[in-house]
Design a protein around this motif. Sequence first.
Motif, short mmCIF file in Angstrom:
data_model
loop_
_atom_site.label_atom_id
_atom_site.label_comp_id
_atom_site.label_asym_id
_atom_site.label_seq_id
_atom_site.Cartn_x
_atom_site.Cartn_y
_atom_site.Cartn_z
N SER A 51 -11.24 -21.62 -27.77
CA SER A 51 -12.46 -22.24 -28.00
C SER A 51 -13.95 -22.66 -28.12
N LEU A 52 -13.89 -22.11 -30.05
CA LEU A 52 -14.35 -21.56 -30.55
C LEU A 52 -14.05 -22.44 -31.46
N TYR A 56 -15.52 -25.58 -27.71
CA TYR A 56 -16.17 -26.26 -26.52
C TYR A 56 -16.98 -26.43 -26.54
N ALA A 63 -17.07 -29.68 -34.19
CA ALA A 63 -16.81 -28.34 -34.19
C ALA A 63 -16.23 -28.13 -35.96
N SER A 87 -9.06 -23.96 -25.40
CA SER A 87 -10.10 -22.93 -24.64
C SER A 87 -8.91 -22.01 -23.36
N ASN A 116 -11.62 -14.10 -26.73
CA ASN A 116 -10.99 -13.07 -25.32
C ASN A 116 -10.58 -12.39 -25.00
N ASN A 196 -26.68 -21.47 -29.27
CA ASN A 196 -25.91 -21.48 -28.16
C ASN A 196 -25.63 -22.57 -27.46
N HIS A 202 -20.79 -19.81 -26.78
CA HIS A 202 -20.32 -21.50 -27.81
C HIS A 202 -21.40 -21.54 -28.30
N HIS A 208 -22.33 -24.95 -34.72
CA HIS A 208 -20.90 -25.34 -35.74
C HIS A 208 -21.78 -25.34 -37.21
#
Length: 227
Positions: A51-52, A56, A63, A87, A116, A196, A202, A208
Amino acid sequence: MKHLIKSIYLILGLLIISCASPKEEKSEISKSEEVSKEAENKKLILFFGNSLTAGYGIEAEDAFPGLVAARIDSLGLDYRVINGGLSGETTASGLSRLDWFLEEEPAVFVLELGGNDGLRGIDLKETKKNLKSIIQLVREKYPDASILLSGMQIPPNMGQAYTKEFQEIYPQVAKEEAVKLIPFLLEGVAGDPELNLPDGIHPTEAGHLIVFETVWPYIEGVIGLGG
């Protein structure tokens, strides 16, 4: 008589439209095909992560892979970017879907996975094994691809020993597989509430931007722009 004349003009108008439309459509299709072929001929930078990478909570173009793509375009470089982020991706699930992305040769492969795994407390031997397998598969299929590994860190929720071992995986894999390491992808972003989303994990658009500034020098280096 007037109705007849109107009918004739209407028929002529429809005939003109029907004759012109296919040519215009063909012209548009031709232009689209030319753009598509031109894009296909550009060298590929593939961001492969979770997801990074996917961005996300924000628009994909905001991003960090999207920001890399924008910089590439602004410089008129012969590269294009594909965001292969998903994600929830773990190293195991990433390894299982890798073949689909490798149908096309990447000039640059940026690997961002493992976060994750750490958050779920997965056995880190498996995480390391999967990261190495992903790198080996890319290299086996495309020996000339430049591979960048994004280092990650996790909160100490799983205990200090696990957290330390997790952090050490990335330099170990980079050394053992002889790939370039981005020491910590979220440098200057992780832990800052202003950078974040409310989940604390995220990055926001501003976050980003900082990630992009962290990643871009490494992209520059592998595509020959670095000083």
